[in-house]
Structures are given as structure tokens and as C-alpha cells.
Design a protein around this motif. Structure first.
Motif, PDB file in Angstrom:
ATOM      1  N   UNK A 214       0.804  -1.228   0.000  1.00 58.05           N
ATOM      2  CA  UNK A 214       0.000   0.000   0.000  1.00 58.05           C
ATOM      3  C   UNK A 214       0.837   1.279   0.000  1.00 58.05           C
ATOM      4  N   UNK A 215       2.166   1.138   0.084  1.00 57.69           N
ATOM      5  CA  UNK A 215       3.035   2.319   0.100  1.00 57.69           C
ATOM      6  C   UNK A 215       2.837   3.145  -1.176  1.00 57.69           C
ATOM      7  N   UNK A 216       2.592   4.430  -1.006  1.00 56.69           N
ATOM      8  CA  UNK A 216       2.424   5.325  -2.143  1.00 56.69           C
ATOM      9  C   UNK A 216       3.790   5.787  -2.643  1.00 56.69           C
ATOM     10  N   UNK A 217       3.962   5.797  -3.961  1.00 61.54           N
ATOM     11  CA  UNK A 217       5.237   6.146  -4.565  1.00 61.54           C
ATOM     12  C   UNK A 217       5.039   7.274  -5.573  1.00 61.54           C
ATOM     13  N   UNK A 218       5.844   8.318  -5.448  1.00 68.04           N
ATOM     14  CA  UNK A 218       5.804   9.434  -6.398  1.00 68.04           C
ATOM     15  C   UNK A 218       6.354   8.974  -7.744  1.00 68.04           C
ATOM     16  N   UNK A 219       5.771   9.453  -8.826  1.00 66.68           N
ATOM     17  CA  UNK A 219       6.213   9.108 -10.176  1.00 66.68           C
ATOM     18  C   UNK A 219       6.991  10.284 -10.756  1.00 66.68           C
TER      19      UNK A 219
ATOM     20  N   UNK B 192       8.681   6.974 -19.551  1.00 59.76           N
ATOM     21  CA  UNK B 192       9.225   6.587 -20.853  1.00 59.76           C
ATOM     22  C   UNK B 192       8.131   5.912 -21.672  1.00 59.76           C
ATOM     23  N   UNK B 193       8.367   5.796 -22.965  1.00 60.25           N
ATOM     24  CA  UNK B 193       7.387   5.201 -23.864  1.00 60.25           C
ATOM     25  C   UNK B 193       7.493   3.691 -23.907  1.00 60.25           C
ATOM     26  N   UNK B 194       7.272   3.145 -25.092  1.00 62.92           N
ATOM     27  CA  UNK B 194       7.271   1.694 -25.232  1.00 62.92           C
ATOM     28  C   UNK B 194       5.976   1.109 -24.704  1.00 62.92           C
ATOM     29  N   UNK B 195       6.044  -0.049 -24.078  1.00 69.12           N
ATOM     30  CA  UNK B 195       4.833  -0.694 -23.585  1.00 69.12           C
ATOM     31  C   UNK B 195       4.309  -0.003 -22.336  1.00 69.12           C
ATOM     32  N   UNK B 196       2.989  -0.011 -22.180  1.00 70.16           N
ATOM     33  CA  UNK B 196       2.357   0.610 -21.021  1.00 70.16           C
ATOM     34  C   UNK B 196       1.785   1.980 -21.338  1.00 70.16           C
ATOM     35  N   UNK B 197       0.884   2.428 -20.457  1.00 74.75           N
ATOM     36  CA  UNK B 197       0.184   3.690 -20.669  1.00 74.75           C
ATOM     37  C   UNK B 197       0.476   4.745 -19.613  1.00 74.75           C
TER      38      UNK B 197
ATOM     39  N   UNK C  96       1.539  -1.804  -5.037  1.00 75.73           N
ATOM     40  CA  UNK C  96       0.683  -2.834  -5.625  1.00 75.73           C
ATOM     41  C   UNK C  96       0.256  -2.461  -7.033  1.00 75.73           C
ATOM     42  N   UNK C  97      -0.147  -1.209  -7.226  1.00 81.61           N
ATOM     43  CA  UNK C  97      -0.567  -0.749  -8.548  1.00 81.61           C
ATOM     44  C   UNK C  97       0.601  -0.751  -9.536  1.00 81.61           C
ATOM     45  N   UNK C  98       1.765  -0.349  -9.073  1.00 79.29           N
ATOM     46  CA  UNK C  98       2.944  -0.325  -9.937  1.00 79.29           C
ATOM     47  C   UNK C  98       3.342  -1.741 -10.359  1.00 79.29           C
ATOM     48  N   UNK C  99       3.270  -2.688  -9.430  1.00 75.02           N
ATOM     49  CA  UNK C  99       3.591  -4.081  -9.751  1.00 75.02           C
ATOM     50  C   UNK C  99       2.618  -4.648 -10.778  1.00 75.02           C
ATOM     51  N   UNK C 100       1.337  -4.341 -10.595  1.00 73.04           N
ATOM     52  CA  UNK C 100       0.333  -4.826 -11.540  1.00 73.04           C
ATOM     53  C   UNK C 100       0.585  -4.268 -12.937  1.00 73.04           C
ATOM     54  N   UNK C 101       0.906  -2.992 -13.017  1.00 75.63           N
ATOM     55  CA  UNK C 101       1.195  -2.374 -14.313  1.00 75.63           C
ATOM     56  C   UNK C 101       2.460  -2.965 -14.937  1.00 75.63           C
TER      57      UNK C 101
ATOM     58  N   UNK D  77       4.381  -2.292 -18.236  1.00 74.32           N
ATOM     59  CA  UNK D  77       4.525  -0.838 -18.286  1.00 74.32           C
ATOM     60  C   UNK D  77       5.960  -0.430 -17.920  1.00 74.32           C
ATOM     61  N   UNK D  78       6.626   0.249 -18.845  1.00 73.46           N
ATOM     62  CA  UNK D  78       8.027   0.636 -18.640  1.00 73.46           C
ATOM     63  C   UNK D  78       8.196   1.744 -17.612  1.00 73.46           C
ATOM     64  N   UNK D  79       7.245   2.677 -17.574  1.00 77.27           N
ATOM     65  CA  UNK D  79       7.330   3.754 -16.577  1.00 77.27           C
ATOM     66  C   UNK D  79       7.180   3.192 -15.169  1.00 77.27           C
ATOM     67  N   UNK D  80       6.196   2.332 -14.974  1.00 78.30           N
ATOM     68  CA  UNK D  80       6.008   1.700 -13.664  1.00 78.30           C
ATOM     69  C   UNK D  80       7.258   0.923 -13.253  1.00 78.30           C
ATOM     70  N   UNK D  81       7.894   0.269 -14.215  1.00 74.34           N
ATOM     71  CA  UNK D  81       9.116  -0.491 -13.936  1.00 74.34           C
ATOM     72  C   UNK D  81      10.236   0.420 -13.457  1.00 74.34           C
ATOM     73  N   UNK D  82      10.440   1.530 -14.146  1.00 72.72           N
ATOM     74  CA  UNK D  82      11.498   2.469 -13.756  1.00 72.72           C
ATOM     75  C   UNK D  82      11.253   3.060 -12.369  1.00 72.72           C
ATOM     76  N   UNK D  83       9.997   3.358 -12.058  1.00 71.96           N
ATOM     77  CA  UNK D  83       9.658   3.881 -10.734  1.00 71.96           C
ATOM     78  C   UNK D  83       9.981   2.841  -9.658  1.00 71.96           C
TER      79      UNK D  83
END
Length: 326
Positions: free
Chosen positions: A132-137, A143-148, A160-165, A171-177
Motif C-alpha cells: 500500500x506504500x504510495x510512490x511518487x512518479x 518513458x514510452x514503449x509498452x504501457x500507458x 501494488x498498482x505499480x507491480x500490476x502495471x 509498463x516501462x514507466x512503472x518499472x522504472x519507478x
């Protein structure tokens, strides 16, 4: 956790590698019955490595030998139908005799995200992080590529949301975060080393073309991914409930176009794909379950033609389903 293996001596047929995925210029029919009299031993990672077309002729249990030869034939057909460099790992769950062809270091593309997910859950298990930890993006991670996520006006999300993405939508942005939140490349690589995955390295963030130009790409091997999925499927990676939660993320992967595409829908599939068209990369790593039986299959293919690679993976998935469940 290190992955061990039981030694076994078998006799294999000495056929050479086929076509564009071969280190030899000679070709030979994968079904040839010529046999070598030399012995073969498993590698350090516990899997049996074969050249395309080699066959098992052990005096061991006939059903096991027959199964391995069917797997070898299916793998050989996939390698021959693919273009570029193709590696394959197949094993029934809990088998001590996984079968790998052309095991080597290759570009991982997004299948590396499996290891980022594992480090996230390791930190959750250790009490260093919560779902449930909130993470700033940060803007730098978009970045582009896969994901929205890069195109959305979202400033923070939970772990949790970042892992799901990252897993379900790659999702590449979620991965980098997540890479930043987990402590960076070195921290994730330390967990990869702990797992005993010596071929796997996270050397850059997603779509970091500057790192690519400097020769730094993310790499892995079919045996590293295969033994990791074997442990995860058997709940021997981080234990309950963490392995179950990771499997649930892999269960609903949005990309089912490769290994799962022609598999009977009665099977339950957990998978993660990877694509990097700039380098001809098409990868897929999957756990396939039906009833009480399950198998792991990993295919890494690079420097190839996309449609040939995908078609070959689809047919491999279909053949393996028939081998294990018919």
C-alpha cells in the motif's frame, strides 16, 4: 536461495545444431537415430543441455526417456522454425531433469521484470516495503514503449498498482519507478545473485538508449528464468503468501500471443513476455498448469524475424500441451 541439482549420467545422440541458430555450418535431421557413445552430465544450474536433434538413449525408466525425447523434438522444431538465436528450457514441475537447448546469455527485454517483482516482494517480506506504500512518479522515469502510465496525468501510485502495471501490462514507466523505489540496479542485482542466476544482469532502466549505446543491456538465460519459475511455481522462492501473490500477477498477463496462444483454455497459464523489435527480440517465460500437472517453458529469441519467432513459440506451446496433458 541457491538452486541445486541431482547428477545423472545419460547417453545422448551427437547430432549438430540446425541452421541459423547453430554454431556449426552443418545441418542434420532432428529425427536422426544416429547415436554417440559418449556420456553427458548436467550443468551447474541443474538442467540437461542438448544441441538441436540430440536424443536421450538412457537405460533409465522408459517413460522418462520417452518424455525427454518428445520435449527435445518439440524444442528442435521450434529452433528450426525460428529465426535468429533461439534458446529453450522445458521442465515438468519438480522434475530433476529439465531440458535446455542452446542455453546462453541473451537479451532479456521485459522478462527481466520478473526479477524486479521478486526483489519487491523480498523487501515486502522483510518489512522494508508494503503493497500500500504510495510512490511518487518522477518525470525522469516516464518513458514510452509498452504501457500507458507515461501518458497519464498520474503523480503517484501504490506499490501494488505499480507491480500490476509492470507485470500484467509490461509498463516501462512503472518499472522504472519501482527500480528507483527498490534501491536501484545494484540492489536488484544482489537479489538476482542470491537466487543463483549467474547469467542475469539488470544493467539499465527501461528504454535507456544511452546505456544501450554504451553496450549496457539487460540479459538473462533460459535456465535462469526456468529454475526461477520452477521455484516460484512450487512456492519455494519466498514462500507463502508472497509466491502466491507473484503468481497471481503473472496469471493475468495481457500478452498471450506467444507460448499460450494455441494452448487449450482449460490450462491455467502464468507468463511474462519480452519484446525489443530494434534487436529482433521476442521472449516468453511461462508456467502451464492443468489439474495436478504443470510444466515450465522459456523461449528467448533475438536477432530474428518477429512473425517467425512468434509462430514458432505458438507451435511449441501447442506441442508441449499435447506432450504433457494428452
Amino acid at each position: 536461495m541457491k538452486f541445486g541439482f541431482n547428477k545423472l549420467v545419460i547417453v545422448v545422440a551427437g547430432l549438430v545444431l540446425i541452421g541459423g541458430c547453430s554454431e556449426s555450418k552443418k545441418t542434420q535431421d532432428a529425427q536422426s537415430s544416429s547415436e554417440a557413445t559418449q556420456s553427458s552430465k548436467p550443468s551447474r544450474d541443474g538442467s540437461w543441455h542438448f544441441k538441436v536433434g540430440q536424443r536421450v538413449t538412457s537405460k533409465g525408466p522408459s517413460k522418462r526417456v520417452e518424455l525427454q525425447n518428445k520435449i527435445l523434438t518439440a524444442e528442435s522444431q521450434c529452433v528450426a522454425a525460428s529465426s535468429g538465436k533461439t534458446s529453450i528450457y522445458v521442465s515438468e514441475l519438480d522434475s530433476k531433469n529439465p531440458v535446455a537447448e542452446n542455453n546462453r546469455v541473451q537479451r532479456s527485454a521485459s522478462v527481466i521484470k520478473i526479477f524486479i517483482m521478486i526483489e519487491a516482494f523480498r523487501q515486502i517480506k522483510a518489512g522494508q516495503l508494503t503493497l500500500n506504500r504510495q510512490v511518487i512518479i518522477p518525470a525522469d522515469d516516464r518513458v514510452g514503449g509498452t504501457g500507458e502510465l507515461a501518458n497519464q496525468n498520474t503523480h503517484q501510485l501504490s506499490v501494488k498498482q505499480l507491480l500490476r502495471l509492470m507485470i500484467r501490462n509490461s509498463d516501462n514507466t512503472a518499472t522504472n519507478v519501482l527500480i528507483d523505489k527498490l534501491g536501484g540496479l545494484a540492489v536488484i542485482n544482489a537479489e538476482i545473485n542470491r537466487l543463483g542466476c549467474s547469467h542475469t544482469k539488470l544493467r539499465r532502466k527501461m528504454l535507456d538508449y544511452r546505456a544501450l549505446q554504451n553496450g549496457k543491456d539487460n540479459v538473462t538465460s533460459v535456465s535462469d528464468l526456468g529454475k526461477t519459475l520452477m521455484a516460484l511455481s512450487g512456492h519455494r522462492l519466498l514462500g507463502h503468501p508472497y509466491d502466491s501473490e507473484m503468481l497471481q500477477l503473472l496469471r493475468y498477463n495481457s500478452n498471450q500471443s506467444k507460448l499460450p496462444a494455441l494452448i487449450n483454455r482449460k490450462a491455467v497459464i502464468y507468463n511474462k513476455t519480452g519484446e525489443f523489435p530494434d534487436y529482433g527480440v521476442q521472449n516468453d517465460a511461462a508456467i502451464v498448469k492443468k489439474g495436478k500437472r504443470a510444466f515450465v517453458v522459456v523461449v528467448l529469441s533475438e536477432n530474428g524475424t518477429q512473425q517467425k519467432q512468434i509462430n514458432a513459440m505458438q507451435m511449441l506451446g501447442k506441442r508441449l500441451y499435447s506432450i504433457f496433458f494428452s
